[in-house]
Design a protein around this motif. Structure first.
Motif, short mmCIF file in Angstrom:
data_model
loop_
_atom_site.label_atom_id
_atom_site.label_comp_id
_atom_site.label_asym_id
_atom_site.label_seq_id
_atom_site.Cartn_x
_atom_site.Cartn_y
_atom_site.Cartn_z
N LYS A 122 9.76 27.90 -24.00
CA LYS A 122 10.99 27.85 -23.21
C LYS A 122 11.02 26.63 -22.29
CE LYS A 122 11.71 32.88 -23.13
NZ LYS A 122 11.76 34.09 -22.27
N PHE A 123 9.87 25.95 -22.16
CA PHE A 123 9.77 24.82 -21.23
C PHE A 123 9.16 23.56 -21.83
CE2 PHE A 123 9.54 28.76 -18.75
CZ PHE A 123 10.58 28.55 -17.85
N ASN A 124 8.39 23.67 -22.90
CA ASN A 124 7.66 22.48 -23.37
C ASN A 124 8.29 21.88 -24.61
OD1 ASN A 124 6.76 24.27 -25.45
ND2 ASN A 124 4.84 23.14 -25.61
N ASN A 125 7.79 20.71 -24.99
CA ASN A 125 8.18 20.05 -26.23
C ASN A 125 7.02 20.14 -27.22
OD1 ASN A 125 10.55 19.22 -25.00
ND2 ASN A 125 9.90 17.10 -24.72
N PRO A 126 7.02 21.09 -28.14
CA PRO A 126 5.92 21.18 -29.11
C PRO A 126 5.78 19.88 -29.90
CG PRO A 126 7.26 23.17 -29.16
CD PRO A 126 8.01 22.17 -28.33
N GLN B 147 15.65 30.06 -28.27
CA GLN B 147 15.40 30.05 -26.83
C GLN B 147 14.41 28.97 -26.40
OE1 GLN B 147 14.88 33.88 -24.82
NE2 GLN B 147 15.59 34.91 -26.67
N ALA B 148 13.90 28.21 -27.34
CA ALA B 148 12.98 27.12 -27.00
C ALA B 148 13.75 26.02 -26.26
CB ALA B 148 12.34 26.55 -28.26
N ALA B 149 13.09 25.39 -25.31
CA ALA B 149 13.74 24.29 -24.57
C ALA B 149 14.17 23.19 -25.51
CB ALA B 149 12.77 23.74 -23.52
N LEU B 150 13.38 22.93 -26.53
CA LEU B 150 13.67 21.82 -27.44
C LEU B 150 14.83 22.12 -28.39
CD1 LEU B 150 12.56 18.98 -27.84
CD2 LEU B 150 11.00 19.88 -29.58
N ALA B 151 15.25 23.38 -28.46
CA ALA B 151 16.38 23.74 -29.32
C ALA B 151 17.64 22.97 -28.91
CB ALA B 151 16.64 25.24 -29.27
N ASP B 152 17.80 22.69 -27.62
CA ASP B 152 18.97 21.93 -27.15
C ASP B 152 19.00 20.55 -27.79
OD1 ASP B 152 19.54 24.09 -25.54
OD2 ASP B 152 18.78 23.17 -23.70
N PHE B 153 17.85 19.88 -27.82
CA PHE B 153 17.77 18.55 -28.43
C PHE B 153 18.04 18.62 -29.93
CE2 PHE B 153 15.58 15.18 -30.68
CZ PHE B 153 15.84 14.04 -29.91
N HIS C 220 8.71 16.96 -19.86
CA HIS C 220 9.13 17.12 -21.25
C HIS C 220 10.64 17.09 -21.45
CE1 HIS C 220 5.19 19.10 -22.89
NE2 HIS C 220 4.94 18.16 -22.00
N ASN C 221 11.35 17.87 -20.64
CA ASN C 221 12.78 18.07 -20.88
C ASN C 221 13.43 18.58 -19.60
OD1 ASN C 221 12.44 21.07 -20.86
ND2 ASN C 221 11.27 20.64 -22.73
N ASP C 222 14.73 18.76 -19.66
CA ASP C 222 15.47 19.16 -18.45
C ASP C 222 15.10 20.56 -17.96
OD1 ASP C 222 16.76 16.73 -18.45
OD2 ASP C 222 18.59 17.47 -19.39
N LYS C 223 14.70 21.44 -18.87
CA LYS C 223 14.33 22.80 -18.45
C LYS C 223 13.00 22.79 -17.70
CE LYS C 223 17.22 25.30 -21.69
NZ LYS C 223 17.33 26.24 -22.83
N MET C 224 12.06 21.99 -18.15
CA MET C 224 10.82 21.85 -17.41
C MET C 224 11.08 21.19 -16.06
SD MET C 224 7.24 19.88 -18.42
CE MET C 224 6.67 21.13 -19.58
N ASP D 96 1.01 18.90 -20.39
CA ASP D 96 1.07 20.36 -20.22
C ASP D 96 1.13 20.70 -18.74
OD1 ASP D 96 0.92 21.70 -22.86
OD2 ASP D 96 -0.97 20.59 -23.03
N VAL D 97 1.83 21.78 -18.44
CA VAL D 97 1.87 22.34 -17.08
C VAL D 97 1.29 23.74 -17.17
CG1 VAL D 97 3.33 23.03 -15.14
CG2 VAL D 97 3.91 20.98 -16.47
N GLU D 98 0.07 23.90 -16.70
CA GLU D 98 -0.59 25.20 -16.86
C GLU D 98 0.06 26.28 -16.00
OE1 GLU D 98 -2.30 25.84 -19.21
OE2 GLU D 98 -3.25 24.00 -19.87
N SER D 99 0.82 25.90 -14.98
CA SER D 99 1.56 26.88 -14.20
C SER D 99 2.65 27.56 -15.04
CB SER D 99 2.21 26.21 -12.98
OG SER D 99 1.23 25.77 -12.07
N LEU D 100 3.00 26.94 -16.13
CA LEU D 100 3.98 27.51 -17.04
C LEU D 100 3.34 28.18 -18.25
CD1 LEU D 100 6.63 24.65 -17.04
CD2 LEU D 100 7.06 27.03 -16.43
#
Length: 337
Positions: free
Chosen positions: A252-256, A274-280, A135-139, A105-109
């Motif tokens: 939008k940034f993490n991988n649930p 709009q979730a970052a993981l939607a791309d995957f 987690h992913n390219d967006k993070m 986790d990144v608490e800044s996000l």
């Protein structure tokens, strides 16, 4: 080479949080990493605070002394900045090892995204590492934009050590499951659907609309054998129209981790577009991305039996990779020092 994972545990049952760290441990041992487990009391009690002095002066230094270490992996964050800094200090003091953080986790996000001082301090802390698994390219892009200069590698998605049988049924019934802490899933209390949605986890609402069925609570290890539905839902917040609130925006940034629970079971995923993981999910053909849960019935009705069969087969392929730690091992192989 002498490679180590320093894993900090504050054990909780029926919580997928610790499981993500346990799985990293397991898959890295298959790459000849050795595990050093430090079990700390991480609550906010006075006793816990007193114990931190012992951890800092005795337990942590002892973990590093008299060992040859080429690589040290820390699973970040620890939820104790004092202990995190002590681990880094002792890793640098007693070894010349490369220090890698696996980011959970990144608490800044998340909780502190509007706190400039916190963000600056966290970026500074992350830059202490020689490398980060993110987690992913967006993070990765957000961290780079905000000042992370150390080497970063995208995990893509969390692996999941799943010992239950893969769900292989290709019968398309249009049913959906949702697993998680239901206290954070207030959207379920507003949801109506023509298709069955089975719900698992702690803190259920007193009632749900017709079509939503509460199925109980199971450990992360046992839960997959109960997930026999066509899809697993990844959603967060209070709204049906979008994922909202602190945890919804965080998507939008993490991988649930629940996405990995579903896919490692062979179950395709339904996720916010709009979730970052939607791309995957879309790139690998292992589910569908929705702008709004109000569209769920319509989208399920539009999927043909053959389209679902392909999604199921793709989910099984990805799930098999997850069960062997493919994404973790691949990410670690990409570091160049």
């Amino acid at each position: 080479m002498d490679n180590y994972v320093i894993s900090i545990y504050d054990n909780k049952k029926n919580d997928a949080g610790p499981k993500a760290k346990q799985d990293i441990d397991k898959f890295l041992t298959e790459k000849d990493f050795k595990i050093i487990k430090l079990k700390f009391d991480l609550n906010g009690s006075l006793v816990s605070k007193m114990k931190k002095i012992k951890y800092a002066l005795w337990d942590i230094p002892r973990a590093f002394k008299n060992r040859r270490m080429d690589t040290i992996v820390l699973q970040y964050p620890l939820y104790s900045l004092v202990l995190m800094k002590q681990l880094i200090k002792n890793a640098r003091k007693y070894s010349n090892a490369k220090l890698l953080f696996v980011i959970h986790d990144v608490e800044s996000l998340r909780l502190f995204k509007n706190n400039a001082a916190y963000v600056a301090a966290e970026i500074e802390l992350l830059n202490v590492a020689d490398g980060l698994i993110v987690h992913n390219d967006k993070m990765l892009a957000w961290l780079k934009q905000h000042g992370v200069t150390t080497q970063m590698v995208s995990l893509q998605i969390f692996d999941y050590d799943n010992t239950q049988e893969l769900q292989r049924s290709e019968t398309f019934k249009k049913d959906v499951c949702f697993a998680g802490n239901l206290k954070k899933a207030k959207f379920l209390e507003k949801m109506t659907t023509q298709n069955e949605v089975d719900i698992y986890g702690p803190n259920p609402a007193k009632t749900y609309s017709n079509g939503l069925v509460y199925k109980g609570i199971y450990s992360p290890e046992e839960l997959p054998k109960h997930l026999t539905q066509n899809f697993g839902l990844v959603w967060d917040g209070t709204a049906l129209s979008a994922c909202n609130g602190v945890y919804g925006e965080y998507m939008k940034f993490n991988n649930p981790h629940k996405a990995s629970l579903y896919l490692s079971s062979g179950i395709p995923v339904i996720i916010w577009k709009q979730a970052a993981l939607a791309d995957f999910i879309e790139a690998n053909g292992v589910g569908i991305a929705l702008e709004s849960l109000a569209d769920l019935d319509h989208v399920l009705a539009s999927i043909s039996a053959s389209e679902y069969k392909e999604m199921r087969q793709n989910a099984i392929k990805v799930g098999q990779k997850m069960r062997t730690g493919h994404f973790t091992k691949t990410a670690f192989s990409k570091f160049h020092f």
